[in-house]
Enzyme design. Structure first.
Site, PDB file in Angstrom:
ATOM      1  N   ASN A  62      66.732   7.709  -1.293  1.00 48.38           N
ATOM      2  CA  ASN A  62      65.700   6.762  -0.844  1.00 48.38           C
ATOM      3  C   ASN A  62      66.224   5.332  -0.891  1.00 48.38           C
ATOM      4  O   ASN A  62      67.000   4.959  -1.774  1.00 48.38           O
ATOM      5  CB  ASN A  62      64.401   6.920  -1.646  1.00 48.38           C
ATOM      6  CG  ASN A  62      64.554   6.867  -3.144  1.00 48.38           C
ATOM      7  OD1 ASN A  62      65.559   7.297  -3.689  1.00 48.38           O
ATOM      8  ND2 ASN A  62      63.566   6.328  -3.821  1.00 48.38           N
ATOM      9  N   GLU A  64      64.756   1.505  -0.659  1.00 53.02           N
ATOM     10  CA  GLU A  64      63.527   0.700  -0.670  1.00 53.02           C
ATOM     11  C   GLU A  64      63.775  -0.694  -0.123  1.00 53.02           C
ATOM     12  O   GLU A  64      64.912  -1.086   0.158  1.00 53.02           O
ATOM     13  CB  GLU A  64      62.972   0.665  -2.103  1.00 53.02           C
ATOM     14  CG  GLU A  64      62.599   2.069  -2.578  1.00 53.02           C
ATOM     15  CD  GLU A  64      61.956   2.120  -3.950  1.00 53.02           C
ATOM     16  OE1 GLU A  64      61.946   1.091  -4.664  1.00 53.02           O
ATOM     17  OE2 GLU A  64      61.455   3.216  -4.301  1.00 53.02           O
ATOM     18  N   CYS A  73      62.271   7.296   2.726  1.00 48.06           N
ATOM     19  CA  CYS A  73      62.505   8.410   1.786  1.00 48.06           C
ATOM     20  C   CYS A  73      63.883   9.040   2.002  1.00 48.06           C
ATOM     21  O   CYS A  73      64.436   9.006   3.110  1.00 48.06           O
ATOM     22  CB  CYS A  73      61.475   9.503   2.003  1.00 48.06           C
ATOM     23  SG  CYS A  73      59.792   9.053   1.631  1.00 48.06           S
ATOM     24  N   GLU A  75      64.621  12.175   2.233  1.00 43.57           N
ATOM     25  CA  GLU A  75      64.610  13.293   3.182  1.00 43.57           C
ATOM     26  C   GLU A  75      64.900  12.808   4.599  1.00 43.57           C
ATOM     27  O   GLU A  75      65.623  13.439   5.358  1.00 43.57           O
ATOM     28  CB  GLU A  75      63.243  14.000   3.184  1.00 43.57           C
ATOM     29  CG  GLU A  75      62.909  14.733   1.903  1.00 43.57           C
ATOM     30  CD  GLU A  75      62.224  13.868   0.868  1.00 43.57           C
ATOM     31  OE1 GLU A  75      62.436  12.642   0.849  1.00 43.57           O
ATOM     32  OE2 GLU A  75      61.474  14.424   0.059  1.00 43.57           O
ATOM     33  N   CYS A 112      56.969  14.060   1.049  1.00 49.10           N
ATOM     34  CA  CYS A 112      55.720  13.399   1.463  1.00 49.10           C
ATOM     35  C   CYS A 112      55.317  13.866   2.862  1.00 49.10           C
ATOM     36  O   CYS A 112      56.099  14.517   3.574  1.00 49.10           O
ATOM     37  CB  CYS A 112      55.884  11.875   1.420  1.00 49.10           C
ATOM     38  SG  CYS A 112      56.771  11.205   2.839  1.00 49.10           S
ATOM     39  N   CYS A 115      57.650  12.835   5.800  1.00 45.98           N
ATOM     40  CA  CYS A 115      58.913  13.592   5.809  1.00 45.98           C
ATOM     41  C   CYS A 115      58.666  15.015   6.304  1.00 45.98           C
ATOM     42  O   CYS A 115      59.478  15.572   7.050  1.00 45.98           O
ATOM     43  CB  CYS A 115      59.554  13.595   4.430  1.00 45.98           C
ATOM     44  SG  CYS A 115      60.238  11.983   4.012  1.00 45.98           S
TER      45      CYS A 115
END
Ligand code: THU
Length: 160
Positions: A62, A64, A73, A75, A112, A115
């Site tokens: 990830n 940010e 993310c 993924e 999430c 994703c």
């Protein structure tokens, strides 16, 4: 009017030792990827490893941003790396692991909603199911055989 039940399947492994050997490799690769997370705001580090049909492993973590919604993310980093570098190679397996600076993550971290939707599109496009394994830093590992089990009633391109 009627109400129906939609069911889904989950396989639960008690420890990494129970996983197939190639998936144990994904655990190691994803744990290394976790260390590359840029997560100064959440302190929650996610690592992902993908196994492609050609045997290549792809990682993601990830990333940010101070403008929070601009972060992404692990993924999606991993699947987009794979789609960009190997556009016509199928993704067979994906493993997610996560750790936190604040506590031990000992229960599985599931992908999430965004994703799931992104991964679902690639699974549909390649016409082969993607096995998804997800775990914390330690503890049980959950597995679904397909994105369909993680995202029932997904929005699909066939609706367009
Ligand atoms: N995160 C992921 O990378 N994958 C998930 O499946 C859940 C959440 C990231 C996004 C953010 O950087 C941090 O974890 C906390 O939400």
């Amino acid at each position: 009017m009627k109400k129906i039940e939609i069911s889904t399947f989950l396989t639960i492994y008690d420890s990494v030792n129970e996983l197939p050997t190639d998936v144990q490799e994904l655990v190691k690769y994803a744990a290394e990827a976790r260390k590359t997370a840029y997560a100064p705001y959440s302190n929650f580090k996610v690592g992902v490893a993908l196994l492609l049909e050609n045997g290549k492993l792809i990682s993601g973590s990830n990333q940010e941003n101070a403008a929070y919604p601009s972060g992404i993310c692990a993924e999606r980093v991993a699947i987009w790396k794979a789609a960009s570098d190997y556009p016509n190679v199928k993704v067979l397996k994906l493993l997610i692991t996560a750790s936190s600076n604040n506590k031990i993550v000992d229960s599985p971290v599931s992908p999430c909603g965004s994703c799931r939707q992104t991964l679902f599109e690639y699974e549909s496009k390649q016409d082969e199911l993607i096995e998804i394994y997800f775990m914390g830093e330690t503890g049980k590992i959950f597995k679904t055989d397909s994105l369909k089990d993680l995202l029932p009633l997904a929005f699909s391109k066939i609706l367009l």
